[in-house]
Design a protein around this motif. Structure first.
Motif, PDB file in Angstrom:
ATOM      1  N   ASN A 372       0.921  42.909   4.348  1.00 50.50           N
ATOM      2  CA  ASN A 372       1.255  44.329   4.528  1.00 50.50           C
ATOM      3  C   ASN A 372       0.011  45.220   4.477  1.00 50.50           C
ATOM      4  OD1 ASN A 372       0.795  44.169   1.776  1.00 50.50           O
ATOM      5  ND2 ASN A 372       2.553  45.458   1.204  1.00 50.50           N
ATOM      6  N   GLY A 373      -1.123  44.655   4.881  1.00 53.55           N
ATOM      7  CA  GLY A 373      -2.353  45.427   4.972  1.00 53.55           C
ATOM      8  C   GLY A 373      -3.449  44.602   5.621  1.00 53.55           C
ATOM      9  N   PRO A 374      -4.406  45.252   6.273  1.00 46.98           N
ATOM     10  CA  PRO A 374      -5.528  44.518   6.869  1.00 46.98           C
ATOM     11  C   PRO A 374      -6.411  43.921   5.785  1.00 46.98           C
ATOM     12  CG  PRO A 374      -5.924  46.878   6.970  1.00 46.98           C
ATOM     13  CD  PRO A 374      -4.527  46.709   6.450  1.00 46.98           C
ATOM     14  N   ASN A 375      -7.024  42.783   6.080  1.00 40.27           N
ATOM     15  CA  ASN A 375      -7.898  42.144   5.095  1.00 40.27           C
ATOM     16  C   ASN A 375      -8.726  41.068   5.787  1.00 40.27           C
ATOM     17  OD1 ASN A 375      -6.539  39.301   4.568  1.00 40.27           O
ATOM     18  ND2 ASN A 375      -4.897  40.799   4.778  1.00 40.27           N
ATOM     19  N   PRO A 376      -9.904  40.732   5.246  1.00 38.18           N
ATOM     20  CA  PRO A 376     -10.769  39.732   5.877  1.00 38.18           C
ATOM     21  C   PRO A 376     -10.217  38.318   5.798  1.00 38.18           C
ATOM     22  CG  PRO A 376     -11.665  40.401   3.754  1.00 38.18           C
ATOM     23  CD  PRO A 376     -10.525  41.332   4.040  1.00 38.18           C
ATOM     24  N   PHE A 377      -9.219  38.108   4.974  1.00 37.41           N
ATOM     25  CA  PHE A 377      -8.609  36.799   4.792  1.00 37.41           C
ATOM     26  C   PHE A 377      -7.656  36.460   5.937  1.00 37.41           C
ATOM     27  CE2 PHE A 377      -5.232  34.510   2.099  1.00 37.41           C
ATOM     28  CZ  PHE A 377      -5.766  33.265   2.381  1.00 37.41           C
ATOM     29  N   ASN A 378      -7.175  37.482   6.652  1.00 31.61           N
ATOM     30  CA  ASN A 378      -6.217  37.282   7.727  1.00 31.61           C
ATOM     31  C   ASN A 378      -6.746  36.334   8.810  1.00 31.61           C
ATOM     32  OD1 ASN A 378      -3.811  38.025   9.405  1.00 31.61           O
ATOM     33  ND2 ASN A 378      -5.374  38.984  10.679  1.00 31.61           N
ATOM     34  N   GLY A 379      -8.023  36.462   9.152  1.00 28.63           N
ATOM     35  CA  GLY A 379      -8.597  35.646  10.212  1.00 28.63           C
ATOM     36  C   GLY A 379      -8.676  34.163   9.913  1.00 28.63           C
ATOM     37  N   PRO A 380      -9.207  33.762   8.755  1.00 28.01           N
ATOM     38  CA  PRO A 380      -9.374  32.329   8.463  1.00 28.01           C
ATOM     39  C   PRO A 380      -8.113  31.600   8.016  1.00 28.01           C
ATOM     40  CG  PRO A 380     -10.986  33.694   7.288  1.00 28.01           C
ATOM     41  CD  PRO A 380      -9.938  34.599   7.805  1.00 28.01           C
ATOM     42  N   VAL A 381      -7.015  32.296   7.769  1.00 32.43           N
ATOM     43  CA  VAL A 381      -5.889  31.657   7.087  1.00 32.43           C
ATOM     44  C   VAL A 381      -5.277  30.507   7.898  1.00 32.43           C
ATOM     45  CG1 VAL A 381      -4.129  33.298   7.924  1.00 32.43           C
ATOM     46  CG2 VAL A 381      -3.801  32.136   5.748  1.00 32.43           C
ATOM     47  N   ILE A 382      -5.211  30.616   9.219  1.00 31.89           N
ATOM     48  CA  ILE A 382      -4.641  29.534  10.025  1.00 31.89           C
ATOM     49  C   ILE A 382      -5.655  28.431  10.313  1.00 31.89           C
ATOM     50  CG2 ILE A 382      -3.552  28.918  12.213  1.00 31.89           C
ATOM     51  CD1 ILE A 382      -1.716  30.418  10.269  1.00 31.89           C
ATOM     52  N   PRO A 383      -6.876  28.747  10.783  1.00 30.05           N
ATOM     53  CA  PRO A 383      -7.825  27.644  11.002  1.00 30.05           C
ATOM     54  C   PRO A 383      -8.122  26.849   9.735  1.00 30.05           C
ATOM     55  CG  PRO A 383      -8.896  29.792  11.300  1.00 30.05           C
ATOM     56  CD  PRO A 383      -7.430  30.029  11.238  1.00 30.05           C
ATOM     57  N   THR A 384      -8.099  27.509   8.576  1.00 28.64           N
ATOM     58  CA  THR A 384      -8.316  26.777   7.325  1.00 28.64           C
ATOM     59  C   THR A 384      -7.129  25.872   7.021  1.00 28.64           C
ATOM     60  OG1 THR A 384      -9.660  28.598   6.484  1.00 28.64           O
ATOM     61  CG2 THR A 384      -8.866  27.008   4.874  1.00 28.64           C
ATOM     62  N   PHE A 385      -5.935  26.345   7.323  1.00 29.12           N
ATOM     63  CA  PHE A 385      -4.743  25.501   7.167  1.00 29.12           C
ATOM     64  C   PHE A 385      -4.894  24.233   8.000  1.00 29.12           C
ATOM     65  CE2 PHE A 385      -0.614  24.011   8.591  1.00 29.12           C
ATOM     66  CZ  PHE A 385       0.122  23.960   7.417  1.00 29.12           C
ATOM     67  N   LEU A 386      -5.333  24.379   9.234  1.00 33.37           N
ATOM     68  CA  LEU A 386      -5.523  23.222  10.102  1.00 33.37           C
ATOM     69  C   LEU A 386      -6.586  22.274   9.542  1.00 33.37           C
ATOM     70  CD1 LEU A 386      -5.341  25.028  13.549  1.00 33.37           C
ATOM     71  CD2 LEU A 386      -3.816  23.192  12.797  1.00 33.37           C
ATOM     72  N   ASN A 387      -7.679  22.841   9.040  1.00 34.06           N
ATOM     73  CA  ASN A 387      -8.736  22.017   8.449  1.00 34.06           C
ATOM     74  C   ASN A 387      -8.226  21.236   7.245  1.00 34.06           C
ATOM     75  OD1 ASN A 387     -10.833  22.602  10.208  1.00 34.06           O
ATOM     76  ND2 ASN A 387     -11.445  24.437   9.106  1.00 34.06           N
ATOM     77  N   TYR A 388      -7.492  21.911   6.382  1.00 33.96           N
ATOM     78  CA  TYR A 388      -6.958  21.255   5.188  1.00 33.96           C
ATOM     79  C   TYR A 388      -5.971  20.150   5.568  1.00 33.96           C
ATOM     80  CZ  TYR A 388      -8.768  24.135   1.344  1.00 33.96           C
ATOM     81  OH  TYR A 388      -9.570  24.727   0.403  1.00 33.96           O
ATOM     82  N   TYR A 389      -5.112  20.453   6.561  1.00 37.23           N
ATOM     83  CA  TYR A 389      -4.111  19.459   6.927  1.00 37.23           C
ATOM     84  C   TYR A 389      -4.756  18.238   7.573  1.00 37.23           C
ATOM     85  CZ  TYR A 389       0.246  17.342   8.310  1.00 37.23           C
ATOM     86  OH  TYR A 389       1.295  16.454   8.441  1.00 37.23           O
ATOM     87  N   ASP A 390      -5.799  18.447   8.380  1.00 38.96           N
ATOM     88  CA  ASP A 390      -6.498  17.316   8.979  1.00 38.96           C
ATOM     89  C   ASP A 390      -7.194  16.470   7.914  1.00 38.96           C
ATOM     90  OD1 ASP A 390      -5.642  17.932  11.466  1.00 38.96           O
ATOM     91  OD2 ASP A 390      -7.598  18.480  12.287  1.00 38.96           O
ATOM     92  N   PHE A 391      -7.738  17.123   6.899  1.00 36.92           N
ATOM     93  CA  PHE A 391      -8.356  16.393   5.792  1.00 36.92           C
ATOM     94  C   PHE A 391      -7.306  15.531   5.092  1.00 36.92           C
ATOM     95  CE2 PHE A 391      -9.445  16.055   1.272  1.00 36.92           C
ATOM     96  CZ  PHE A 391     -10.704  15.478   1.349  1.00 36.92           C
ATOM     97  N   TYR A 392      -6.134  16.089   4.862  1.00 34.15           N
ATOM     98  CA  TYR A 392      -5.031  15.356   4.238  1.00 34.15           C
ATOM     99  C   TYR A 392      -4.622  14.156   5.095  1.00 34.15           C
ATOM    100  CZ  TYR A 392      -0.016  14.377   3.853  1.00 34.15           C
ATOM    101  OH  TYR A 392       1.194  13.758   3.799  1.00 34.15           O
ATOM    102  N   LYS A 393      -4.494  14.380   6.412  1.00 36.05           N
ATOM    103  CA  LYS A 393      -4.113  13.295   7.314  1.00 36.05           C
ATOM    104  C   LYS A 393      -5.152  12.177   7.328  1.00 36.05           C
ATOM    105  CE  LYS A 393      -3.604  15.334  11.148  1.00 36.05           C
ATOM    106  NZ  LYS A 393      -3.877  14.849  12.475  1.00 36.05           N
ATOM    107  N   ASP A 394      -6.419  12.566   7.362  1.00 37.66           N
ATOM    108  CA  ASP A 394      -7.492  11.568   7.357  1.00 37.66           C
ATOM    109  C   ASP A 394      -7.451  10.725   6.089  1.00 37.66           C
ATOM    110  OD1 ASP A 394      -8.357  12.457   9.787  1.00 37.66           O
ATOM    111  OD2 ASP A 394     -10.015  13.656   8.998  1.00 37.66           O
ATOM    112  N   MET A 395      -7.139  11.382   4.969  1.00 43.85           N
ATOM    113  CA  MET A 395      -7.062  10.676   3.695  1.00 43.85           C
ATOM    114  C   MET A 395      -5.916   9.657   3.721  1.00 43.85           C
ATOM    115  SD  MET A 395      -6.990  12.441  -0.053  1.00 43.85           S
ATOM    116  CE  MET A 395      -5.474  13.317   0.306  1.00 43.85           C
ATOM    117  N   ILE A 396      -4.790  10.055   4.285  1.00 45.90           N
ATOM    118  CA  ILE A 396      -3.652   9.142   4.389  1.00 45.90           C
ATOM    119  C   ILE A 396      -3.986   7.970   5.308  1.00 45.90           C
ATOM    120  CG2 ILE A 396      -1.286   8.932   5.255  1.00 45.90           C
ATOM    121  CD1 ILE A 396      -1.403  10.405   2.653  1.00 45.90           C
ATOM    122  N   ASP A 397      -4.613   8.272   6.451  1.00 42.34           N
ATOM    123  CA  ASP A 397      -4.943   7.223   7.420  1.00 42.34           C
ATOM    124  C   ASP A 397      -5.911   6.200   6.822  1.00 42.34           C
ATOM    125  OD1 ASP A 397      -3.339   8.465   9.246  1.00 42.34           O
ATOM    126  OD2 ASP A 397      -4.969   9.472  10.318  1.00 42.34           O
TER     127      ASP A 397
END
Length: 406
Positions: A372-397
């Motif tokens: 409910n407000g602009p913030n510098p965190f808005n930009g990285p929130v999705i690409p970081t999610f993807l990075n974290y999830y790929d790290f998790y997948k790599d760990m499982i693999d």
């Protein structure tokens, strides 16, 4: 820009070794089934939550909400902060936000529903459906189709008639004004982001079904999906008793202040007028992941997500994400080639609300974040999610590979 993302990830990793900051939150976390292994999905969620919590607190943004869906299950749902600064009124999972341009994706899903019911065709001619629609280039106006509207490939200059939207003109009034507009390219050739032209789809849908756009959203999407707090009018959000109010940020004083809810873009609801809670968005993610064929068939969902126009050469922020090699626009959605697979994404910005939504069809996971407000965190929130999830997948693999070799 990529450096900024790395900074956020570094902060997040550091946060994994610290205690959780104090916060006022209302949360619902699906912990079933309980998995104790460190390489489980719970491990991923725990660390992404620490990343999000740390950066949300640093940003001092008043309020936010996040939902994550895996397969057909909501595995994480939480509200952060407050609906209004200088209060203790916490955001919960039923707090309503404006979802801004995520509305375009909702509109395209609705279009897919109409296609499923033979009430609309992707190649339907605009002039045949909307009386009074025209352009300076009458031949091009006569060739325009639904496909062009939903993919921003009508040939008009970007953001055509945004000034009329801001003045509060109705979609009917805006449509009559298009006859004075020229084009900058042939239809289907260039991508130029639109709000007014995109929303012409409202009138096509209404003329095809003889029902108001608001009613179609309610009957075809919101009610069957279980989106109990979703709506598409200013009066509904203004009168709701659980709303995250908008806040602006002063870069000089470095402080937030409460803004007023305004009527802007409810006059083009198809492009930016949908309201919803994070619980609603969780149900909507299930639709997008293909688990609600009663709302939109897999065929129509595939049509919606099919790339129409390449945007890799455009000045679009998604092209700066680490891992993105090419980007496209489909029907109401951005499609990104990301590390060997395609993900579906859109962001939004209206009335100080910032919104993000991404689904990864290959991994059957999706996330939506509302601020409910602009913030510098808005930009990285999705690409970081993807990075974290790929790290998790790599760990499982890697673990599975080790187990198979033993």
């Amino acid at each position: 820009m990529k450096y900024i993302y790395i900074v956020f990830i570094t902060v997040a990793l550091a946060a994994c070794n610290t205690s959780k900051p104090d916060e006022k939150v209302s949360s619902t976390v699906d912990k079933s089934p309980k998995i104790e292994k460190k390489d489980s999905l719970s491990f991923f969620l725990e660390h992404y939550e620490k990343f999000f919590t740390t950066n949300f607190n640093v940003s001092e943004c008043p309020g936010a909400a996040i939902v994550i869906v895996k397969d057909s299950t909501i595995i994480y749902k939480k509200g952060f902060g407050v609906k209004e600064i200088h209060t203790q009124d916490s955001v919960d999972t039923n707090t309503v936000f404006r979802i801004a341009s995520l509305s375009k994706g909702v509109t395209s899903v609705l279009a897919g529903n109409l296609v499923d019911h033979n009430e609309l065709q992707w190649d339907a001619n605009i002039k045949e459906s909307v009386q009074g629609f025209d352009l300076k280039d009458k031949e091009q106006a006569g060739r325009l189709q639904v496909n062009h509207l939903l993919s921003h490939t009508t040939g008009l200059y970007k953001y055509t008639y945004s000034k009329l939207i801001n003045r509060g003109l109705s979609i009917d009034q805006i449509i009559k004004s298009f006859k004075r507009k020229g084009v900058v390219s042939k239809e289907g050739v260039e991508y130029e982001y639109q709000n007014a032209m995109f929303s012409v789809i409202e009138k096509i849908m209404e003329n095809k079904t003889q029902k108001p756009f608001e009613t179609l959203l309610r009957e075809r999407i919101f009610d069957p999906a279980g989106m109990q707090n979703a709506s598409s009018t200013f009066s509904t959000i203004r009168n709701h008793d659980n709303v995250a109010l908008p806040h602006s940020y002063n870069h000089y004083s470095k402080k937030y202040k409460k803004d007023k809810l305004h009527k802007g873009y409810y006059n083009v609801a198809a492009a930016g007028g949908v309201n919803a809670s994070i619980s609603d968005m969780g149900e909507y993610l299930k639709v997008l992941l293909g688990y609600r064929p009663d709302i939109i068939s897999k065929k129509s969902l595939s049509d919606v997500f099919n790339p129409v126009i390449c945007t890799s050469n455009k000045d679009t922020y998604v092209n700066l994400w680490d891992g993105v090699t090419d980007s496209y626009y489909g029907k109401g959605w951005r499609i990104l080639d990301y590390r060997g697979r395609r993900v579906i994404y859109h962001g939004g910005n209206v009335n100080q609300y910032k919104t993000q939504l991404m689904i990864d069809p290959d991994n059957k996971i999706g996330i939506c974040v509302l601020f409910n407000g602009p913030n510098p965190f808005n930009g990285p929130v999705i690409p970081t999610f993807l990075n974290y999830y790929d790290f998790y997948k790599d760990m499982i693999d890697k673990k599975n590979s080790i187990m198979q070799s033993e």
